[in-house]
Scaffold this motif. Structure first.
Motif, mmCIF file in Angstrom:
data_model
loop_
_atom_site.group_PDB
_atom_site.id
_atom_site.type_symbol
_atom_site.label_atom_id
_atom_site.label_comp_id
_atom_site.label_asym_id
_atom_site.label_seq_id
_atom_site.Cartn_x
_atom_site.Cartn_y
_atom_site.Cartn_z
ATOM 1 N N SER A 187 -3.349 -3.313 -4.683
ATOM 2 C CA SER A 187 -4.189 -2.342 -5.413
ATOM 3 C C SER A 187 -3.773 -0.943 -4.984
ATOM 4 O O SER A 187 -2.755 -0.439 -5.454
ATOM 5 C CB SER A 187 -5.678 -2.627 -5.234
ATOM 6 N N GLY A 188 -4.487 -0.315 -4.039
ATOM 7 C CA GLY A 188 -4.122 1.043 -3.638
ATOM 8 C C GLY A 188 -2.863 1.102 -2.789
ATOM 9 O O GLY A 188 -2.224 2.150 -2.673
ATOM 10 N N GLY A 189 -2.538 -0.011 -2.144
ATOM 11 C CA GLY A 189 -1.320 -0.080 -1.334
ATOM 12 C C GLY A 189 -1.410 0.624 0.016
ATOM 13 O O GLY A 189 -0.427 0.659 0.765
ATOM 14 N N GLN A 190 -2.565 1.173 0.351
ATOM 15 C CA GLN A 190 -2.654 1.986 1.575
ATOM 16 C C GLN A 190 -2.617 1.137 2.850
ATOM 17 O O GLN A 190 -2.248 1.626 3.912
ATOM 18 C CB GLN A 190 -3.919 2.855 1.552
ATOM 19 N N SER A 191 -2.982 -0.125 2.732
ATOM 20 C CA SER A 191 -2.834 -1.043 3.863
ATOM 21 C C SER A 191 -1.626 -1.949 3.653
ATOM 22 O O SER A 191 -0.863 -2.211 4.580
ATOM 23 C CB SER A 191 -4.100 -1.901 4.032
ATOM 24 N N LEU A 192 -1.460 -2.424 2.407
ATOM 25 C CA LEU A 192 -0.400 -3.408 2.147
ATOM 26 C C LEU A 192 1.008 -2.804 2.273
ATOM 27 O O LEU A 192 1.898 -3.419 2.868
ATOM 28 C CB LEU A 192 -0.591 -4.032 0.756
ATOM 29 N N ASP B 282 -15.219 0.704 6.492
ATOM 30 C CA ASP B 282 -16.607 1.170 6.336
ATOM 31 C C ASP B 282 -17.381 0.441 5.249
ATOM 32 O O ASP B 282 -18.593 0.234 5.370
ATOM 33 C CB ASP B 282 -16.595 2.672 6.009
ATOM 34 N N ILE C 168 -10.465 -10.174 -6.688
ATOM 35 C CA ILE C 168 -11.777 -9.511 -6.666
ATOM 36 C C ILE C 168 -11.793 -8.518 -7.823
ATOM 37 O O ILE C 168 -10.913 -7.643 -7.908
ATOM 38 C CB ILE C 168 -12.040 -8.759 -5.349
ATOM 39 N N THR D 13 -8.551 1.832 -2.549
ATOM 40 C CA THR D 13 -9.717 1.417 -3.317
ATOM 41 C C THR D 13 -10.800 0.835 -2.397
ATOM 42 O O THR D 13 -10.496 0.303 -1.324
ATOM 43 C CB THR D 13 -9.330 0.329 -4.340
ATOM 44 N N LYS E 212 -21.155 7.581 11.285
ATOM 45 C CA LYS E 212 -19.882 7.057 11.804
ATOM 46 C C LYS E 212 -19.378 7.985 12.900
ATOM 47 O O LYS E 212 -19.421 9.206 12.750
ATOM 48 C CB LYS E 212 -18.892 7.007 10.632
ATOM 49 N N HIS F 131 -11.505 5.385 -3.282
ATOM 50 C CA HIS F 131 -12.500 5.996 -2.378
ATOM 51 C C HIS F 131 -12.908 7.370 -2.922
ATOM 52 O O HIS F 131 -14.080 7.749 -2.858
ATOM 53 C CB HIS F 131 -11.913 6.189 -0.978
ATOM 54 N N VAL G 25 -1.935 -9.655 -3.853
ATOM 55 C CA VAL G 25 -2.409 -8.612 -4.770
ATOM 56 C C VAL G 25 -2.132 -7.240 -4.157
ATOM 57 O O VAL G 25 -2.313 -7.034 -2.955
ATOM 58 C CB VAL G 25 -3.931 -8.773 -5.008
HETATM 59 C C1 LIG Z 1 -4.340 5.742 8.548
HETATM 60 C C2 LIG Z 1 -5.378 4.927 7.823
HETATM 61 C C3 LIG Z 1 -6.716 5.189 8.066
HETATM 62 C C4 LIG Z 1 -7.695 4.439 7.425
HETATM 63 N N1 LIG Z 1 -9.007 4.715 7.690
HETATM 64 C C5 LIG Z 1 -9.973 3.984 7.088
HETATM 65 C C6 LIG Z 1 -11.347 4.226 7.348
HETATM 66 O O1 LIG Z 1 -11.722 5.110 8.110
HETATM 67 N N2 LIG Z 1 -12.267 3.437 6.710
HETATM 68 C C7 LIG Z 1 -11.896 2.451 5.838
HETATM 69 O O2 LIG Z 1 -12.777 1.775 5.292
HETATM 70 N N3 LIG Z 1 -10.610 2.223 5.547
HETATM 71 C C8 LIG Z 1 -9.642 2.954 6.150
HETATM 72 N N4 LIG Z 1 -8.329 2.707 5.865
HETATM 73 C C9 LIG Z 1 -7.975 1.637 4.916
HETATM 74 C C10 LIG Z 1 -8.014 2.186 3.505
HETATM 75 O O3 LIG Z 1 -9.369 2.216 3.123
HETATM 76 C C11 LIG Z 1 -7.265 1.271 2.521
HETATM 77 O O4 LIG Z 1 -7.386 1.899 1.309
HETATM 78 C C12 LIG Z 1 -7.809 -0.138 2.394
HETATM 79 O O5 LIG Z 1 -7.755 -0.861 3.578
HETATM 80 C C13 LIG Z 1 -6.993 -0.974 1.446
HETATM 81 O O6 LIG Z 1 -7.253 -0.585 0.162
HETATM 82 P P1 LIG Z 1 -6.084 -0.513 -0.873
HETATM 83 O O7 LIG Z 1 -6.706 -0.315 -2.204
HETATM 84 O O8 LIG Z 1 -5.084 0.464 -0.441
HETATM 85 O O9 LIG Z 1 -5.518 -2.027 -0.817
HETATM 86 P P2 LIG Z 1 -4.058 -2.603 -0.610
HETATM 87 O O10 LIG Z 1 -3.392 -1.958 0.528
HETATM 88 O O11 LIG Z 1 -3.341 -2.619 -1.909
HETATM 89 O O12 LIG Z 1 -4.437 -4.117 -0.251
HETATM 90 C C14 LIG Z 1 -5.039 -4.428 0.989
HETATM 91 C C15 LIG Z 1 -5.263 -5.947 1.059
HETATM 92 O O13 LIG Z 1 -6.287 -6.346 0.167
HETATM 93 C C16 LIG Z 1 -5.777 -7.264 -0.822
HETATM 94 N N5 LIG Z 1 -6.386 -6.852 -2.089
HETATM 95 C C17 LIG Z 1 -6.453 -5.595 -2.568
HETATM 96 N N6 LIG Z 1 -7.134 -5.565 -3.723
HETATM 97 C C18 LIG Z 1 -7.516 -6.837 -3.985
HETATM 98 C C19 LIG Z 1 -8.250 -7.443 -5.038
HETATM 99 N N7 LIG Z 1 -8.745 -6.731 -6.056
HETATM 100 N N8 LIG Z 1 -8.447 -8.782 -4.986
HETATM 101 C C20 LIG Z 1 -7.955 -9.521 -3.965
HETATM 102 N N9 LIG Z 1 -7.256 -8.991 -2.924
HETATM 103 C C21 LIG Z 1 -7.038 -7.671 -2.942
HETATM 104 C C22 LIG Z 1 -4.266 -7.113 -0.793
HETATM 105 O O14 LIG Z 1 -3.614 -8.289 -1.177
HETATM 106 C C23 LIG Z 1 -4.026 -6.780 0.671
HETATM 107 O O15 LIG Z 1 -4.037 -7.949 1.436
HETATM 108 C C24 LIG Z 1 -7.327 3.437 6.489
HETATM 109 C C25 LIG Z 1 -5.977 3.183 6.230
HETATM 110 C C26 LIG Z 1 -5.001 3.910 6.892
HETATM 111 C C27 LIG Z 1 -3.555 3.633 6.576
#
Ligand SMILES: Cc1cc2nc3c(=O)[nH]c(=O)nc-3n(C[C@H](O)[C@H](O)[C@H](O)COP(=O)(O)OP(=O)(O)OC[C@H]3O[C@@H](n4cnc5c(N)ncnc54)[C@H](O)[C@@H]3O)c2cc1C
Length: 295
Positions: free
Chosen positions: A31-36, A123, A166, A110, A184, A77, A29
């Motif tokens: 979503s925001g792509g910030q980790s994936l 967090d 989710i 997200t 924090k 967020h 999946v």
């Molecule tokens: C430099 C940096 C600093 C950061 N600092 C923090 C911080 O201080 N605190 C914090 O909490 N986070 C932090 N993050 C993480 C940030 O919050 C990301 O947004 C979060 O980890 C992933 O959210 P995303 O929506 O981008 O998910 P994605 O990157 O799209 O997905 C992340 C993972 O979750 C899975 N996934 C996503 N949505 C769903 C769903 N609905 N159902 C099932 N699986 C799903 C995906 O398959 C993937 O494996 C940071 C990230 C970076 C790059």
């Protein structure tokens, strides 16, 4: 480096997304792509199929309903950070949101994606634990509700099945005599927590702590509950001494690792301090005491 090729699907409903997750081989999946996306670029993740949920408008919400605060899978967020509802009633969420990553990541990432990522330094998992929250998943057999305590298994590993999406995370709406806070410690904007503590305190009409929730960030292999400190608080009246004891108990229950940001003993000490500060803020926000932390 560029990602390996993958099939990209863009469902527009939860039903369609769940059918795709069920029928496709090894789906991931997005979503925001910030980790994936960084993981794709560095080829740390190499899925054949990506199910991008950004077109599912029904998942874009942040509201109270049926006694819960519900955060849909497309709430960013930044939505939490700028929400009047959050500012008014959910102190811990209001504290945490502006401390997540940096503004660019908060605009796109997200809350649900962060929970799904299950980084012990994330967090939101700590707040789900502190607030006795739940993760709501939709799969081929329908809806499954997973308590936060059962969701986080290992770093980056959760109780979610591969064919489940989710749809939301939720926490109970706070009662009138309830307050919460999140503290924090991080070195600079954009960093994850070196340590973090989320606290929820619910009081009875006599000002006694009826129930306490404490979730810890970055000091164990998952977001973790400080249950000894919670037990110590329940049934007691708030006082600086009580909060000091709770801080010590939370620190004892944490298992931080030494790294370039600080050694384990320092982080344990920070858990103690952050717990005391969060307890002070939570009690004050509940309207029970004016100042509870020793100066
Ligand atoms: C430099 C940096 C600093 C950061 N600092 C923090 C911080 O201080 N605190 C914090 O909490 N986070 C932090 N993050 C993480 C940030 O919050 C990301 O947004 C979060 O980890 C992933 O959210 P995303 O929506 O981008 O998910 P994605 O990157 O799209 O997905 C992340 C993972 O979750 C899975 N996934 C996503 N949505 C769903 C769903 N609905 N159902 C099932 N699986 C799903 C995906 O398959 C993937 O494996 C940071 C990230 C970076 C790059």
């Amino acid at each position: 480096m560029k990602s390996a090729p993958f099939e990209h699907h863009q469902p527009t409903s939860v039903g369609e997304a769940v059918s795709l997750l069920e029928s496709l081989d090894g789906p991931t999946v997005l979503s925001g792509g910030q980790s994936l996306v960084p993981m794709l670029r560095f080829r740390l993740a190499n899925p054949d199929v990506v199910v991008d949920i950004n077109g599912i408008e029904e998942l874009d919400y942040l509201h109270e309903e049926d006694g819960s605060l519900k955060i849909g899978a497309l709430a960013r967020h930044a939505d939490v950070e700028h929400s009047d509802l959050i500012a008014e009633k959910y102190g811990s969420f209001a504290d945490a949101a502006p401390l997540v990553a940096d503004p660019q990541i908060r605009n796109r990432g997200t809350v649900v994606g962060s929970v799904a990522q299950a980084d012990p330094k994330g967090d939101w998992g700590s707040l789900l634990i502190a607030h006795d929250g739940e993760v709501v998943a939709q799969g081929p057999d329908g809806e499954r509700v997973i308590p936060a305590d059962e969701f986080f298994l290992l770093p980056y590993d959760t109780a979610l099945d591969e064919d489940e999406l989710i749809t939301e995370v939720r926490v109970p709406v706070p009662s009138a005599r309830e307050g919460s806070a999140y503290h924090k410690l991080k070195r600079k904007t954009g960093d994850y927590a070196m340590a973090g503590v989320g606290v929820r305190l619910q009081f009875d009409d006599d000002g006694v702590i009826e129930s306490a929730g404490i979730g810890m960030t970055a000091v164990d292999i998952t977001n973790a509950r400080a249950s000894d400190a919670e037990d110590h608080l329940e049934g007691e009246r708030p006082s600086p001494d009580l909060f000091e004891e709770a801080g010590e108990l939370a620190a004892e229950q944490s298992h931080p690792e030494s790294d370039e940001h600080g050694d384990a003993a320092y982080k344990e000490r920070m858990v103690d301090v952050l717990t005391q500060r969060a307890l002070g803020d939570a009690a004050e926000r509940a309207g029970v005491v004016r100042r509870t932390v020793k100066p």
